[in-house]
Scaffold this active site. Sequence first.
Site, PDB file in Angstrom:
ATOM      1  N   HIS A 236       0.837  -1.200   0.000  1.00 30.37           N
ATOM      2  CA  HIS A 236       0.000   0.000   0.000  1.00 30.37           C
ATOM      3  C   HIS A 236       0.873   1.251   0.000  1.00 30.37           C
ATOM      4  CE1 HIS A 236       0.914   0.423   4.237  1.00 30.37           C
ATOM      5  NE2 HIS A 236       0.321  -0.729   4.534  1.00 30.37           N
TER       6      HIS A 236
ATOM      7  N   HIS B 238       3.953   1.513   2.365  1.00 30.60           N
ATOM      8  CA  HIS B 238       5.128   0.763   1.918  1.00 30.60           C
ATOM      9  C   HIS B 238       5.840   1.524   0.809  1.00 30.60           C
ATOM     10  CE1 HIS B 238       2.299  -2.780   2.981  1.00 30.60           C
ATOM     11  NE2 HIS B 238       3.078  -2.573   4.017  1.00 30.60           N
TER      12      HIS B 238
ATOM     13  N   CYS C 116      -2.556  -8.519  21.893  1.00 28.67           N
ATOM     14  CA  CYS C 116      -3.135  -8.006  20.640  1.00 28.67           C
ATOM     15  C   CYS C 116      -2.567  -8.794  19.484  1.00 28.67           C
ATOM     16  CB  CYS C 116      -2.833  -6.525  20.436  1.00 28.67           C
ATOM     17  SG  CYS C 116      -3.356  -5.968  18.789  1.00 28.67           S
TER      18      CYS C 116
ATOM     19  N   CYS D 245      -0.712  -6.539  16.794  1.00 36.58           N
ATOM     20  CA  CYS D 245       0.664  -6.189  17.147  1.00 36.58           C
ATOM     21  C   CYS D 245       1.499  -7.440  17.389  1.00 36.58           C
ATOM     22  CB  CYS D 245       0.701  -5.326  18.396  1.00 36.58           C
ATOM     23  SG  CYS D 245      -0.090  -3.723  18.210  1.00 36.58           S
TER      24      CYS D 245
ATOM     25  N   CYS E 131      -6.630  -2.268  21.698  1.00 33.96           N
ATOM     26  CA  CYS E 131      -5.337  -1.771  21.230  1.00 33.96           C
ATOM     27  C   CYS E 131      -5.582  -0.502  20.401  1.00 33.96           C
ATOM     28  CB  CYS E 131      -4.659  -2.841  20.368  1.00 33.96           C
ATOM     29  SG  CYS E 131      -3.237  -2.210  19.487  1.00 33.96           S
TER      30      CYS E 131
ATOM     31  N   HIS F 194      -5.103  -1.220  16.759  1.00 40.39           N
ATOM     32  CA  HIS F 194      -6.025  -2.200  16.166  1.00 40.39           C
ATOM     33  C   HIS F 194      -7.375  -2.173  16.871  1.00 40.39           C
ATOM     34  CE1 HIS F 194      -1.905  -3.645  15.312  1.00 40.39           C
ATOM     35  NE2 HIS F 194      -2.421  -3.810  14.114  1.00 40.39           N
TER      36      HIS F 194
ATOM     37  N   LYS G  34      -8.637   9.664   8.062  1.00 44.08           N
ATOM     38  CA  LYS G  34      -7.890   8.410   7.938  1.00 44.08           C
ATOM     39  C   LYS G  34      -8.349   7.660   6.687  1.00 44.08           C
ATOM     40  CE  LYS G  34      -6.661   4.619  11.158  1.00 44.08           C
ATOM     41  NZ  LYS G  34      -5.655   3.980  10.477  1.00 44.08           N
TER      42      LYS G  34
ATOM     43  N   LYS H   7     -11.240   1.800   3.283  1.00 44.76           N
ATOM     44  CA  LYS H   7     -11.970   1.294   2.122  1.00 44.76           C
ATOM     45  C   LYS H   7     -13.411   1.768   2.128  1.00 44.76           C
ATOM     46  CE  LYS H   7      -9.303  -2.694   0.734  1.00 44.76           C
ATOM     47  NZ  LYS H   7      -8.906  -3.983   1.289  1.00 44.76           N
TER      48      LYS H   7
HETATM   49 ZN   LIG Z   1      -2.366  -3.911  18.239  1.00 44.96          ZN
END
Ligand SMILES: [Zn+2]
Length: 506
Positions: free
Chosen positions: A17, A20, A125, A128, A143, A146, A296, A299
Amino acid sequence: MKSYITTPIYYVNGSPHIGHAFTSIMADILKRNRQALGYELMLSTGVDEHGQKNQEAAQELGMPIEDYLDMRCAEFRDVFDKLDVTYDYFVRTSRDGHKEAVAGMEQSIFDKDLIVKKNYTGTYCKGCEEFKKESDLTEDGQCPLHPTMQVEQTEETNYFLKMEPFRERLLKHIADNPDFVQPVAFRNELKQMLAEPLEDLCISRPKARVTLGVELPFDTEFVTYVWFDALANYLTNIDWPDESYAPWWEECEHLIGKDILKPHGVYWPIMLMAAGLPLPKKLSVHSHWVGAGGVKMSKSIGNVVDPIEVMDKLGVDALRWYLARHMRADSDSQISVELIAQTYEAELNNKLGNMLSRAAKFARSKFDGKLPVKGELTAEDEALRQTVLKATAGMGEWIDLADIPARTQAIITAAAELNEYIDKQAPWSLFKNEDTRERSKTVVYVALDCLRIVMEALQQVIPASAGKALATLNVTEVARPWKPELDRLPGGTELGDIQPLFPRVQ
Ligand SMILES: [Zn+2]
């Protein structure tokens, strides 16, 4: 002189994405900059093939794990090739030499009694792939990285690296080496992470849960925790433990996103200290990309910027240019396909592409296809030349990650002045009158020679387009070490074919 630049190795549980693409392109820009200064370079990027998330991604697609990893690895490589990222080494953590070296490092730390086995109950998590302290979680107990994944209560026996014995030493290293973490906002954040005693770091996962990883050399019932294995790539890429790694390692600079500051700023230096190895020279930290308006990317909102889609639509340099020009090191930056297209049109096409095609077409039609020879220079000519020299000088010096936007901005500002110069001097009008025809030659020469300097500088940022422009100007060789120099275009030589640099898009 050596320079070793690394990007993180990316998880292959999905397609590449924009994040990267961004880090690897910035690494490539820094590489081209150091090369222009005459350094010998090593740039590594690649993929992290271990861990629970990759294992699950393969299962979801119903693919054998090796096939899945090969497929993703090829996909990442292909995207980086298309992005003109000139990596010297593409990392795959599944390769044999890497696994052996990781195991060797673990054994050496284990032998110093710095690794302990114990039972641990905690909040885990999956995103992570690590245990979380209560203070790491959000108010509703999730988290923060996440929020959509539920954290789980997990009880497990694992191996742990003692971290606390190294905390003071690491703080001292940061204080003694102000350049170790840049920019300063992230140095402060790291110091904050080290302000309180550190808990032991879990460095293993039981095979009952995770099989994809490096087996612990001292207990084959466990594989290595994915970070411990992944971070070691920075050493194994340059053949550690072979002694030949040392001169590269001394010059190592890690490019990382702010989300992985802790593993790179706390875990990794302490792993190295525990193994008796020197620390890397520098951590260059960047922030993230968000959608237009600071939203943010997601999709469901439909504001995700796909690097492949941008390249197909606008070309690789539209993307490279936008990322370089608009990144902010210590705060998030906004991106959308529309913003990229606007910058492409306003800067690359209007200020650089059109300039080259107008001036070069004029020279080809009026001066026998040749670059004219310049006559006496006016004060305006000299002023423009000095502006261009000054604006491009930064690309002939060492660039830090955070410097990239200012250096590219300086160049495009000078390009705008170059456009104003040629509009005002109007060589096409000068040419029509016999008395001023000679003067038109000088104007075209000055403009094209300045444009050559600009394009030489931009080889570090948009190499494909800059290369095409230089071919039109018949520049076949750019000196190294590079610095901007006037009058390197030999007057009277043939101009090359004029290729459209930045085609207009619908
Ligand atoms: Zn996490």
